[in-house]
Write a protein that holds these residues in place. Structure first.
Motif, PDB file in Angstrom:
ATOM      1  N   ARG A 123       0.792  -1.219   0.000  1.00  0.00           N
ATOM      2  CA  ARG A 123       0.000   0.000   0.000  1.00  0.00           C
ATOM      3  C   ARG A 123       0.829   1.275   0.000  1.00  0.00           C
ATOM      4  NH1 ARG A 123      -3.621  -1.887   4.984  1.00  0.00           N
ATOM      5  NH2 ARG A 123      -1.578  -2.797   5.454  1.00  0.00           N
ATOM      6  N   VAL A 124       2.057   1.170   0.414  1.00  0.00           N
ATOM      7  CA  VAL A 124       2.929   2.335   0.517  1.00  0.00           C
ATOM      8  C   VAL A 124       4.261   2.024  -0.132  1.00  0.00           C
ATOM      9  CG1 VAL A 124       4.094   3.938   2.082  1.00  0.00           C
ATOM     10  CG2 VAL A 124       1.819   3.077   2.653  1.00  0.00           C
ATOM     11  N   ALA A 125       4.809   2.997  -0.809  1.00  0.00           N
ATOM     12  CA  ALA A 125       6.114   2.827  -1.433  1.00  0.00           C
ATOM     13  C   ALA A 125       6.875   4.138  -1.418  1.00  0.00           C
ATOM     14  CB  ALA A 125       5.976   2.322  -2.861  1.00  0.00           C
ATOM     15  N   THR A 126       8.166   4.016  -1.285  1.00  0.00           N
ATOM     16  CA  THR A 126       9.071   5.111  -1.567  1.00  0.00           C
ATOM     17  C   THR A 126       9.810   4.769  -2.845  1.00  0.00           C
ATOM     18  OG1 THR A 126      10.928   4.187  -0.327  1.00  0.00           O
ATOM     19  CG2 THR A 126       9.351   5.528   0.892  1.00  0.00           C
ATOM     20  N   SER A 127      10.446   5.748  -3.433  1.00  0.00           N
ATOM     21  CA  SER A 127      11.185   5.480  -4.655  1.00  0.00           C
ATOM     22  C   SER A 127      12.290   4.464  -4.423  1.00  0.00           C
ATOM     23  CB  SER A 127      11.759   6.776  -5.229  1.00  0.00           C
ATOM     24  OG  SER A 127      12.631   7.405  -4.306  1.00  0.00           O
ATOM     25  N   ARG A 128      12.872   4.505  -3.245  1.00  0.00           N
ATOM     26  CA  ARG A 128      13.983   3.609  -2.940  1.00  0.00           C
ATOM     27  C   ARG A 128      13.524   2.174  -2.745  1.00  0.00           C
ATOM     28  NH1 ARG A 128      16.629   1.820   1.613  1.00  0.00           N
ATOM     29  NH2 ARG A 128      15.152   2.959   2.944  1.00  0.00           N
ATOM     30  N   THR A 129      12.321   1.987  -2.211  1.00  0.00           N
ATOM     31  CA  THR A 129      11.842   0.649  -1.883  1.00  0.00           C
ATOM     32  C   THR A 129      10.720   0.176  -2.796  1.00  0.00           C
ATOM     33  OG1 THR A 129      10.238   1.457  -0.245  1.00  0.00           O
ATOM     34  CG2 THR A 129      12.476   0.982   0.526  1.00  0.00           C
ATOM     35  N   MET A 130      10.510   0.839  -3.895  1.00  0.00           N
ATOM     36  CA  MET A 130       9.391   0.525  -4.764  1.00  0.00           C
ATOM     37  C   MET A 130       9.389  -0.935  -5.188  1.00  0.00           C
ATOM     38  SD  MET A 130       8.203   2.317  -8.320  1.00  0.00           S
ATOM     39  CE  MET A 130       6.688   1.804  -9.121  1.00  0.00           C
ATOM     40  N   CYS A 131      10.558  -1.482  -5.439  1.00  0.00           N
ATOM     41  CA  CYS A 131      10.657  -2.860  -5.906  1.00  0.00           C
ATOM     42  C   CYS A 131      11.525  -3.703  -4.974  1.00  0.00           C
ATOM     43  CB  CYS A 131      11.198  -2.905  -7.333  1.00  0.00           C
ATOM     44  SG  CYS A 131      10.360  -4.083  -8.418  1.00  0.00           S
ATOM     45  N   ASP A 132      11.483  -3.389  -3.708  1.00  0.00           N
ATOM     46  CA  ASP A 132      12.221  -4.111  -2.684  1.00  0.00           C
ATOM     47  C   ASP A 132      11.360  -5.266  -2.182  1.00  0.00           C
ATOM     48  OD1 ASP A 132      13.573  -5.059  -0.445  1.00  0.00           O
ATOM     49  OD2 ASP A 132      14.067  -3.068   0.300  1.00  0.00           O
ATOM     50  N   THR A 133      11.843  -6.466  -2.335  1.00  0.00           N
ATOM     51  CA  THR A 133      11.100  -7.657  -1.947  1.00  0.00           C
ATOM     52  C   THR A 133      10.582  -7.594  -0.518  1.00  0.00           C
ATOM     53  OG1 THR A 133      12.420  -9.006  -3.462  1.00  0.00           O
ATOM     54  CG2 THR A 133      11.203 -10.167  -1.755  1.00  0.00           C
ATOM     55  N   LYS A 134      11.413  -7.093   0.387  1.00  0.00           N
ATOM     56  CA  LYS A 134      11.093  -7.131   1.809  1.00  0.00           C
ATOM     57  C   LYS A 134       9.964  -6.201   2.201  1.00  0.00           C
ATOM     58  CE  LYS A 134      15.869  -8.294   3.059  1.00  0.00           C
ATOM     59  NZ  LYS A 134      15.563  -9.709   3.349  1.00  0.00           N
ATOM     60  N   THR A 135       9.600  -5.273   1.350  1.00  0.00           N
ATOM     61  CA  THR A 135       8.583  -4.285   1.690  1.00  0.00           C
ATOM     62  C   THR A 135       7.181  -4.664   1.232  1.00  0.00           C
ATOM     63  OG1 THR A 135       8.880  -2.965  -0.335  1.00  0.00           O
ATOM     64  CG2 THR A 135      10.335  -2.488   1.539  1.00  0.00           C
ATOM     65  N   TYR A 136       7.032  -5.757   0.531  1.00  0.00           N
ATOM     66  CA  TYR A 136       5.720  -6.145   0.020  1.00  0.00           C
ATOM     67  C   TYR A 136       4.952  -6.992   1.020  1.00  0.00           C
ATOM     68  CZ  TYR A 136       6.244  -4.015  -4.518  1.00  0.00           C
ATOM     69  OH  TYR A 136       6.362  -3.092  -5.531  1.00  0.00           O
ATOM     70  N   ASP A 137       3.654  -6.774   1.074  1.00  0.00           N
ATOM     71  CA  ASP A 137       2.807  -7.357   2.096  1.00  0.00           C
ATOM     72  C   ASP A 137       2.047  -8.605   1.644  1.00  0.00           C
ATOM     73  OD1 ASP A 137       3.292  -5.156   3.983  1.00  0.00           O
ATOM     74  OD2 ASP A 137       2.067  -3.968   2.593  1.00  0.00           O
ATOM     75  N   TYR A 138       1.601  -8.615   0.410  1.00  0.00           N
ATOM     76  CA  TYR A 138       0.745  -9.678  -0.087  1.00  0.00           C
ATOM     77  C   TYR A 138       1.374 -10.317  -1.302  1.00  0.00           C
ATOM     78  CZ  TYR A 138      -2.288  -6.749   2.728  1.00  0.00           C
ATOM     79  OH  TYR A 138      -2.808  -5.987   3.747  1.00  0.00           O
ATOM     80  N   TRP A 139       1.352 -11.640  -1.343  1.00  0.00           N
ATOM     81  CA  TRP A 139       2.047 -12.397  -2.376  1.00  0.00           C
ATOM     82  C   TRP A 139       1.156 -13.451  -3.005  1.00  0.00           C
ATOM     83  CZ3 TRP A 139       7.126 -11.578  -3.904  1.00  0.00           C
ATOM     84  CH2 TRP A 139       7.841 -10.653  -3.130  1.00  0.00           C
ATOM     85  N   GLY A 140       1.321 -13.636  -4.294  1.00  0.00           N
ATOM     86  CA  GLY A 140       0.676 -14.730  -4.980  1.00  0.00           C
ATOM     87  C   GLY A 140       1.452 -16.017  -4.823  1.00  0.00           C
ATOM     88  N   GLN A 141       0.932 -17.061  -5.431  1.00  0.00           N
ATOM     89  CA  GLN A 141       1.532 -18.386  -5.278  1.00  0.00           C
ATOM     90  C   GLN A 141       2.684 -18.641  -6.240  1.00  0.00           C
ATOM     91  OE1 GLN A 141      -1.073 -17.805  -7.157  1.00  0.00           O
ATOM     92  NE2 GLN A 141      -0.709 -19.011  -9.014  1.00  0.00           N
ATOM     93  N   GLY A 142       2.813 -17.829  -7.256  1.00  0.00           N
ATOM     94  CA  GLY A 142       3.876 -17.975  -8.227  1.00  0.00           C
ATOM     95  C   GLY A 142       3.464 -18.769  -9.446  1.00  0.00           C
ATOM     96  N   THR A 143       4.128 -18.496 -10.550  1.00  0.00           N
ATOM     97  CA  THR A 143       3.934 -19.245 -11.782  1.00  0.00           C
ATOM     98  C   THR A 143       5.297 -19.503 -12.410  1.00  0.00           C
ATOM     99  OG1 THR A 143       2.733 -19.312 -13.902  1.00  0.00           O
ATOM    100  CG2 THR A 143       3.582 -17.164 -13.203  1.00  0.00           C
ATOM    101  N   GLN A 144       5.497 -20.713 -12.876  1.00  0.00           N
ATOM    102  CA  GLN A 144       6.796 -21.122 -13.400  1.00  0.00           C
ATOM    103  C   GLN A 144       6.976 -20.643 -14.829  1.00  0.00           C
ATOM    104  OE1 GLN A 144       9.411 -23.038 -11.863  1.00  0.00           O
ATOM    105  NE2 GLN A 144      10.516 -22.352 -13.702  1.00  0.00           N
ATOM    106  N   VAL A 145       8.109 -20.021 -15.083  1.00  0.00           N
ATOM    107  CA  VAL A 145       8.520 -19.658 -16.433  1.00  0.00           C
ATOM    108  C   VAL A 145       9.815 -20.389 -16.737  1.00  0.00           C
ATOM    109  CG1 VAL A 145       9.327 -17.802 -17.944  1.00  0.00           C
ATOM    110  CG2 VAL A 145       7.396 -17.414 -16.404  1.00  0.00           C
ATOM    111  N   THR A 146       9.810 -21.160 -17.792  1.00  0.00           N
ATOM    112  CA  THR A 146      10.991 -21.906 -18.202  1.00  0.00           C
ATOM    113  C   THR A 146      11.333 -21.535 -19.637  1.00  0.00           C
ATOM    114  OG1 THR A 146      10.412 -23.754 -16.753  1.00  0.00           O
ATOM    115  CG2 THR A 146      12.022 -24.173 -18.488  1.00  0.00           C
TER     116      THR A 146
END
Length: 126
Positions: free
Chosen positions: A100-123
């Motif tokens: 819900r909140v982001a700074t420019s520095r942490t916009m794509c920082d893994t540790k700052t994200y709250d909700y996650w999907g289950q993932g999809t495999q790309v090969t």
């Protein structure tokens, strides 16, 4: 329950394309920063591409810049990752995530994200 569901992964040859989708349920994406992340065996999860709440600001890692494009369609409550010119090193499990909140520095920082999907495999392989 707030959930994110990824789809669109699969097996593709080098140079090919895939479009990943991240669909939200239980909440609207309109007020969330969304990111795509990936994790390959033996490697840490890394930010691939992230998009601001408005969609006006995006981030792409150096490894995918010029090849991947993130976009959001709030009317469909879905975020996409268009992947072109795929390389074998793109092989990984791809996750979408929201916060819900982001700074420019942490916009794509893994540790700052709250909700996650289950993932999809790309090969990516010939």
């Amino acid at each position: 329950q707030l959930q994110l569901v990824e789809s669109g992964g699969g097996l593709v040859q080098p140079g090919g394309s895939l479009r990943l989708s991240c669909a939200a349920s239980g909440f609207t994406l309109n007020y969330y920063v969304i990111g795509w992340f990936r994790q390959a065996p033996g490697k840490e999860r890394e930010g691939v591409s992230c998009i601001s709440i408005s969609g006006g600001t995006t981030y792409q890692s150096d490894s995918v810049k010029g090849r991947f494009t993130i976009s959001r369609d709030n009317a469909k409550n879905t975020v996409y990752l268009q992947m072109n010119s795929l390389k074998p090193e793109d092989t990984a499990i791809y996750y979408c995530a929201a916060k819900r909140v982001a700074t420019s520095r942490t916009m794509c920082d893994t540790k700052t994200y709250d909700y996650w999907g289950q993932g999809t495999q790309v090969t990516v392989s010939s």
